[in-house]
Design a protein around this motif. Structure first.
Motif, PDB file in Angstrom:
ATOM      1  N   UNK A  76       0.802  -1.228   0.000  1.00  0.00           N
ATOM      2  CA  UNK A  76       0.000   0.000   0.000  1.00  0.00           C
ATOM      3  C   UNK A  76       0.826   1.266   0.000  1.00  0.00           C
ATOM      4  N   UNK A  77       1.941   1.255   0.723  1.00  0.00           N
ATOM      5  CA  UNK A  77       2.838   2.409   0.730  1.00  0.00           C
ATOM      6  C   UNK A  77       4.214   1.954   0.253  1.00  0.00           C
ATOM      7  N   UNK A  78       4.448   1.993  -1.070  1.00  0.00           N
ATOM      8  CA  UNK A  78       5.737   1.535  -1.598  1.00  0.00           C
ATOM      9  C   UNK A  78       6.874   2.383  -1.040  1.00  0.00           C
ATOM     10  N   UNK A  79       8.040   1.759  -0.902  1.00  0.00           N
ATOM     11  CA  UNK A  79       9.171   2.458  -0.304  1.00  0.00           C
ATOM     12  C   UNK A  79      10.482   1.827  -0.731  1.00  0.00           C
ATOM     13  N   UNK A  80      11.561   2.576  -0.527  1.00  0.00           N
ATOM     14  CA  UNK A  80      12.922   2.076  -0.676  1.00  0.00           C
ATOM     15  C   UNK A  80      13.422   1.764   0.732  1.00  0.00           C
ATOM     16  N   UNK A  81      14.003   0.586   0.883  1.00  0.00           N
ATOM     17  CA  UNK A  81      14.544   0.143   2.163  1.00  0.00           C
ATOM     18  C   UNK A  81      16.016  -0.169   2.015  1.00  0.00           C
ATOM     19  N   UNK A  82      16.675  -0.285   3.167  1.00  0.00           N
ATOM     20  CA  UNK A  82      18.033  -0.813   3.173  1.00  0.00           C
ATOM     21  C   UNK A  82      18.214  -1.646   4.434  1.00  0.00           C
ATOM     22  N   UNK A  83      19.068  -2.642   4.336  1.00  0.00           N
ATOM     23  CA  UNK A  83      19.394  -3.483   5.481  1.00  0.00           C
ATOM     24  C   UNK A  83      20.906  -3.444   5.650  1.00  0.00           C
ATOM     25  N   UNK A  84      21.326  -3.189   6.887  1.00  0.00           N
ATOM     26  CA  UNK A  84      22.766  -3.122   7.187  1.00  0.00           C
ATOM     27  C   UNK A  84      23.273  -4.544   7.380  1.00  0.00           C
ATOM     28  N   UNK A  85      24.369  -4.885   6.749  1.00  0.00           N
ATOM     29  CA  UNK A  85      24.906  -6.237   6.793  1.00  0.00           C
ATOM     30  C   UNK A  85      25.443  -6.571   8.177  1.00  0.00           C
ATOM     31  N   UNK A  86      26.074  -5.642   8.846  1.00  0.00           N
ATOM     32  CA  UNK A  86      26.731  -5.933  10.124  1.00  0.00           C
ATOM     33  C   UNK A  86      25.770  -6.397  11.211  1.00  0.00           C
ATOM     34  N   UNK A  87      24.588  -5.794  11.304  1.00  0.00           N
ATOM     35  CA  UNK A  87      23.650  -6.167  12.366  1.00  0.00           C
ATOM     36  C   UNK A  87      22.248  -6.503  11.857  1.00  0.00           C
ATOM     37  N   UNK A  88      22.067  -6.541  10.532  1.00  0.00           N
ATOM     38  CA  UNK A  88      20.792  -6.889   9.881  1.00  0.00           C
ATOM     39  C   UNK A  88      19.681  -5.890  10.180  1.00  0.00           C
ATOM     40  N   UNK A  89      20.029  -4.660  10.563  1.00  0.00           N
ATOM     41  CA  UNK A  89      19.026  -3.643  10.859  1.00  0.00           C
ATOM     42  C   UNK A  89      18.363  -3.191   9.563  1.00  0.00           C
ATOM     43  N   UNK A  90      17.019  -3.247   9.545  1.00  0.00           N
ATOM     44  CA  UNK A  90      16.237  -2.847   8.388  1.00  0.00           C
ATOM     45  C   UNK A  90      15.681  -1.451   8.629  1.00  0.00           C
ATOM     46  N   UNK A  91      15.804  -0.580   7.638  1.00  0.00           N
ATOM     47  CA  UNK A  91      15.245   0.762   7.771  1.00  0.00           C
ATOM     48  C   UNK A  91      14.660   1.235   6.450  1.00  0.00           C
TER      49      UNK A  91
END
Length: 137
Positions: A76-91
């Motif tokens: 419903x709300x498309x977005x660009x995300x990223x995940x940090x490899x070191x700690x798998x944090x998704x934002x």
């Protein structure tokens, strides 16, 4: 193996597609055919790990290999995300809900600029043409 010119299949890679090498060569990122998730193979442990379990399209490694950027245009709300490899944090990097995304041959495309800023296809259609002067030959 570039030295021996031998090709081998990564163990556990069945059902995965669209592999992406990390810039340092330590990881391979792949997408799962049977469910919308990203899988990460670590050559130091020789194991696959589920990196993201939500729908993900067009994954891109950041230039320094610290992040994987991807788009989720099918919610419903498309977005660009990223995940940090070191700690798998998704934002979430940015929302695309106010954009009319354009379609490429394989879907709603996303890439990265040289500074790792997201690039997406935007459909401007004909609604943004306010005047048109045409001269026939």
């Amino acid at each position: 193996d570039l030295k021996t010119r031998q090709v081998s299949t990564l163990s556990g890679s069945e059902g995965l597609y669209s592999p992406h090498w990390s810039p340092d060569g330590r990881y391979v990122l792949a997408m799962s055919r049977d469910s919308p998730k990203l899988m990460l193979f670590d050559f130091s442990t020789h194991k696959w790990e589920e990196l993201v379990s939500s729908p993900a399209a067009y994954p891109n490694w950041s230039h320094d290999g610290s992040y994987i950027y991807f788009i989720n245009p099918y919610i419903g709300e498309p977005a660009v995300y990223r995940v940090r490899i070191s700690d798998r944090k998704l934002e979430r990097v940015t929302s695309l809900s106010r954009q009319r995304l354009g379609w490429s041959i394989a879907g709603k495309w996303m890439g990265l600029a040289g500074d790792d800023s997201p690039l997406v296809l935007r459909d401007t259609g004909s609604e943004e043409i306010y005047a048109l002067d045409w001269e026939a030959p």
